[in-house]
Design a protein around this motif. Structure first.
Motif, PDB file in Angstrom:
ATOM      1  N   ILE A  77      -1.578   0.062   8.498  1.00 30.77           N
ATOM      2  CA  ILE A  77      -2.306  -0.999   9.213  1.00 30.77           C
ATOM      3  C   ILE A  77      -2.480  -2.180   8.274  1.00 30.77           C
ATOM      4  O   ILE A  77      -2.997  -2.035   7.157  1.00 30.77           O
ATOM      5  N   SER A  95      -4.001  -5.324   6.448  1.00 31.15           N
ATOM      6  CA  SER A  95      -5.381  -5.715   6.161  1.00 31.15           C
ATOM      7  C   SER A  95      -5.374  -6.960   5.288  1.00 31.15           C
ATOM      8  O   SER A  95      -4.657  -7.004   4.273  1.00 31.15           O
ATOM      9  N   LYS A 109      -4.389   4.149   7.334  1.00 27.08           N
ATOM     10  CA  LYS A 109      -4.693   2.815   6.825  1.00 27.08           C
ATOM     11  C   LYS A 109      -3.516   2.220   6.047  1.00 27.08           C
ATOM     12  O   LYS A 109      -3.429   1.000   5.906  1.00 27.08           O
ATOM     13  N   ASP A 135      -7.814  -8.054   3.418  1.00 36.90           N
ATOM     14  CA  ASP A 135      -8.855  -8.047   2.404  1.00 36.90           C
ATOM     15  C   ASP A 135      -8.313  -8.344   1.005  1.00 36.90           C
ATOM     16  O   ASP A 135      -9.055  -8.787   0.125  1.00 36.90           O
ATOM     17  N   LYS A 185       0.806  -1.218   0.000  1.00 37.55           N
ATOM     18  CA  LYS A 185       0.000   0.000   0.000  1.00 37.55           C
ATOM     19  C   LYS A 185       0.842   1.272   0.000  1.00 37.55           C
ATOM     20  O   LYS A 185       0.294   2.359  -0.095  1.00 37.55           O
ATOM     21  N   ASN A 240      -2.369   8.306   4.801  1.00 35.70           N
ATOM     22  CA  ASN A 240      -3.498   7.832   5.582  1.00 35.70           C
ATOM     23  C   ASN A 240      -2.988   6.758   6.529  1.00 35.70           C
ATOM     24  O   ASN A 240      -2.097   5.984   6.184  1.00 35.70           O
TER      25      ASN A 240
END
Length: 504
Positions: free
Chosen positions: A58, A60, A55, A62, A29, A53
């Motif tokens: 963090i 994830s 996020k 998904d 990311k 950001n």
């Protein structure tokens, strides 16, 4: 191996997998890593910048669900045929593993557990028991339950062959449809010819033109003789390095200053001026390449190889498959590689030099495979603590610690073997590069085959043999048993010598 050692290995590997998944979910990311993880989207014009950001820091999971939710058409359109084949390979492996796991857990494991060795198991100390009680060695000698193992092997083999046949047909159909849907490429109309016979009466170019005009008068188009141009190749390599630097400067919008000798006070130069500086160097190299190419077309030495062009792909395929000469060492044809895939060093080598280089590489590969038995023997020895204590008495105090024993017998052998196997692909790639191939793809394919045979020998055969050898060394070094071993071995050798001398 004992159960606790296996559980320790499973725990360490699981923790490493979670760590790698976490790092990947974070690194993928980051905007600075887009060129690594989404190069195709960047090439299509996707945005290179993303606002900061939380996020992004963090992890994830998904992305795992998104990766498996894509259909094959979506995967093919977004990532290409190679990605589709790779995902089919993963699903194929999961199918084989699932089928073999069901057979092993629900069929073989109950059969193996019905043996006599289970009577000696201490249930209270289950982690300290050996895994042999769950294997075929626990089946009673002469028992009809051995047929279950045979049928299980046949079932897994038949299922694997069926899946291989199905995947081969599917991938082959995809490749054929991709070939027909793609635009014709220049290399598909071209055949590479090397080991061209020389003649004092005419040049190599005249020999090639006369030869192919006589064989293929209606389909032959033209040809280009390869010339020895080492200086041009050096300039091309330099230009590729400069182009990579310019691409990195343009892709990295966050860094504003770069060290260079011609900037402010001779220490720094702005990014734009540095790009202009490299651009001027590229222009100079381009001009030098044109001059060198003009000189090469006039005075450079011709190699005994040429690219021959035909009017249709069918004609090029026909010229490749038909033997053009009675002498198999002359007029050797093969499909021309793509322009970016050409590997130039062996274009000018004769058939005999290429054949000798291949023979030498085969011998070196065999020697390398034999020498690799040393770490395999060491790994095999780590799984047997008694043998380690005999060979290395100073390790007794360390091996007395239970956790150390579990790590050494459960995880350390696979770690050493995998670290050793990391050396194999680079070595095989280097050996393939000096084997006489004329394209990078052929070198990679040859290296992959060498790695495959190397892995099959060392993993499936050498591990078993090294275990037997290590056991024999253990018996020889055991002074209590060496007298009995000599008492059995010496008369046997004397009897064989008497039989050879008098009854042959």
């Amino acid at each position: 191996m004992i159960v606790s050692a296996l559980l320790t290995s499973v725990g360490i590997n699981t923790a490493l997998c979670v760590l790698f998944f976490t790092l990947y979910s974070i690194l993928r990311k980051q905007p600075s890593n887009y060129k690594v993880y989404i190069p195709r989207l960047l090439a299509e014009g996707a945005s290179r910048t993303t606002p900061f950001n939380l996020k992004l820091l963090i992890p994830s999971p998904d992305w795992v669900a998104k990766a498996w939710s894509l259909t094959e058409e979506q995967l093919f359109s977004s990532s290409g045929l190679d990605a589709l084949v790779f995902m089919r390979l993963i699903t194929f492996s999961l199918k084989i593993f699932a089928f073999a796991g069901v057979i092993g857990i629900f069929v073989l494991l109950p059969v193996n557990c019905w043996g006599n060795q289970l009577q000696d198991i201490d249930i209270l100390d289950f982690p300290g028991n050996s895994l042999d009680v769950f294997t075929i060695s626990n089946v009673n000698s002469g028992s009809n339950w051995l047929w279950v193992h045979f049928f299980a092997v046949y079932a897994v083999s038949a299922f694997t062959c069926f899946q291989l046949h199905h995947e081969y047909k599917y991938i082959a159909s995809k490749r054929i449809s991709y070939f027909y849907s793609s635009k014709p490429q220049p290399h598909q109309f071209t055949v590479l010819v090397h080991s061209i016979p020389t003649s004092l009466s005419c040049s190599i170019s005249d020999s090639v033109e006369r030869f192919f005009k006589e064989l293929y008068p209606s389909t032959y188009l033209s040809h280009v003789v390869i010339r020895r141009t080492n200086k041009i190749q050096a300039l091309m390599s330099k230009s590729k390095n400069l182009y990579k630097r310019i691409a990195q400067l343009r892709a990295n919008r966050t860094q504003q200053k770069y060290k260079h000798g011609g900037g402010v006070l001779g220490l720094f130069e702005s990014k734009d001026s540095l790009i202009d500086h490299y651009g001027k160097k590229l222009e100079d190299i381009e001009e030098d390449v044109r001059l060198k190419q003009a000189e090469a077309s006039l005075i450079a030495e011709e190699a005994r190889a040429a690219f021959v062009f035909f009017k249709s792909r069918y004609a090029a395929a026909t010229a490749f498959h038909l033997q053009p000469s009675v002498n198999p060492t002359q007029w050797i044809t093969e499909p021309a590689p793509q322009p970016h895939d050409v590997y130039w060093p062996f274009f000018s080598e004769s058939f005999m030099k290429q054949w000798i280089s291949k023979l030498v590489v085969i011998v070196v590969c065999i020697l390398f495979t034999i020498l690799f038995l040393i770490p395999v023997v060491i790994v095999q020895g780590l799984t047997n603590l008694k043998q380690l204590e005999v060979l290395f008495p100073f390790l007794k105090s360390i091996l007395a610690v239970k956790f150390v024993t579990q790590v050494i017998t459960g995880y350390l052998p696979s770690l050493i073997l995998q670290m050793s196997l990391k050396l194999v692909p680079p070595v095989m790639g280097f050996l393939s590069s000096i084997q006489g191939y004329i394209s990078h793809s052929d070198i990679e394919m040859s290296a992959s085959k060498k790695v495959q045979w190397f892995t099959v020998w060392n993993v499936f055969f050498a591990t078993v043999f090294s275990g037997s050898v290590f056991h024999q060394v253990y018996i020889i070094l055991d002074l209590k048993e060496i007298t009995g071993q000599l008492a059995v071995a010496v008369p046997a050798q004397d009897g064989q010598a008497f039989h050879r001398n008098y009854f042959r």
